[in-house]
Design an enzyme around this catalytic site. Sequence first.
Site, PDB file in Angstrom:
ATOM      1  N   HIS A   4       0.836  -1.191   0.000  1.00 56.39           N
ATOM      2  CA  HIS A   4       0.000   0.000   0.000  1.00 56.39           C
ATOM      3  C   HIS A   4       0.875   1.246   0.000  1.00 56.39           C
ATOM      4  CE1 HIS A   4      -2.636   2.916   2.336  1.00 56.39           C
ATOM      5  NE2 HIS A   4      -3.223   2.771   1.164  1.00 56.39           N
ATOM      6  N   TYR A   7      10.491  13.151 -12.618  1.00 56.13           N
ATOM      7  CA  TYR A   7      11.697  12.324 -12.547  1.00 56.13           C
ATOM      8  C   TYR A   7      12.055  12.000 -11.095  1.00 56.13           C
ATOM      9  CZ  TYR A   7      12.843  13.433 -17.467  1.00 56.13           C
ATOM     10  OH  TYR A   7      12.848  13.565 -18.821  1.00 56.13           O
ATOM     11  N   TYR A  28       6.178  12.372 -23.573  1.00 55.40           N
ATOM     12  CA  TYR A  28       5.359  12.704 -22.400  1.00 55.40           C
ATOM     13  C   TYR A  28       4.308  11.642 -22.110  1.00 55.40           C
ATOM     14  CZ  TYR A  28       7.593  17.244 -22.805  1.00 55.40           C
ATOM     15  OH  TYR A  28       8.524  18.255 -22.884  1.00 55.40           O
ATOM     16  N   ASP A  57      -4.788   3.790  -4.756  1.00 51.62           N
ATOM     17  CA  ASP A  57      -4.892   4.222  -3.365  1.00 51.62           C
ATOM     18  C   ASP A  57      -6.071   5.172  -3.181  1.00 51.62           C
ATOM     19  OD1 ASP A  57      -4.498   5.023  -0.745  1.00 51.62           O
ATOM     20  OD2 ASP A  57      -2.334   5.302  -0.983  1.00 51.62           O
ATOM     21  N   ASN A  68       4.002   9.250 -19.890  1.00 50.01           N
ATOM     22  CA  ASN A  68       4.542   8.728 -18.636  1.00 50.01           C
ATOM     23  C   ASN A  68       3.541   8.935 -17.504  1.00 50.01           C
ATOM     24  OD1 ASN A  68       7.213   8.286 -19.885  1.00 50.01           O
ATOM     25  ND2 ASN A  68       7.264  10.512 -19.960  1.00 50.01           N
ATOM     26  N   MET A  71       3.282  13.096 -16.568  1.00 51.02           N
ATOM     27  CA  MET A  71       4.255  14.132 -16.879  1.00 51.02           C
ATOM     28  C   MET A  71       3.602  15.226 -17.716  1.00 51.02           C
ATOM     29  SD  MET A  71       7.913  13.963 -18.876  1.00 51.02           S
ATOM     30  CE  MET A  71       8.728  12.899 -17.699  1.00 51.02           C
ATOM     31  N   ASP A 116       7.153   5.777 -21.375  1.00 53.22           N
ATOM     32  CA  ASP A 116       7.360   5.602 -22.816  1.00 53.22           C
ATOM     33  C   ASP A 116       8.756   5.060 -23.125  1.00 53.22           C
ATOM     34  OD1 ASP A 116       9.200   7.835 -22.980  1.00 53.22           O
ATOM     35  OD2 ASP A 116       7.508   9.209 -23.160  1.00 53.22           O
TER      36      ASP A 116
END
Length: 152
Positions: free
Chosen positions: A22, A117, A135, A66, A137, A76, A30
């Site tokens: 959890h 990142y 992008y 969650d 991600n 991103m 990508d």
Amino acid sequence: MLKGIDPLLSPDLLKVLCEMGHGDEVAVVDANFTAASLGRGKPIIRLPGNDLHRACQAVLSVFPLDAAVAQPVAYMKVCNTASGYLTGLQTSIVNLLKDNDVAQPEQCEAMERFSFYERVKQAYVIVQTGEMQPYANFIFKKGVILAEEAAA
């Protein structure tokens, strides 16, 4: 092969998703993402030839988000774009979440590239797809599975 399990979910990927607890996070990224350097010391599962949408669909078929946090999904943000901007692919993932009753759009957080990142460095695992669109991600935070869900 297992009955009821998406065939894209390899034994290695299923194992690592099952090991997560959890609050742990999985990054689905990508083909151009810096997975090897940001993922140093953690599992990196590669799904070459598979696009981001397909990979997210497979992961989310077994992965609870969650419910204890406001935004269990992050993506991103495209550099130098207005707040609220999403690529067509990002929109398709947000719609996948909504259409499958996994998360609503307001539960998805846009993150600046370098902040994204840094968060990936804390992820439990990185799943690198063959997606060529920049992008593409996402990060998903794992939730809990209740006893009645596990028995279903």
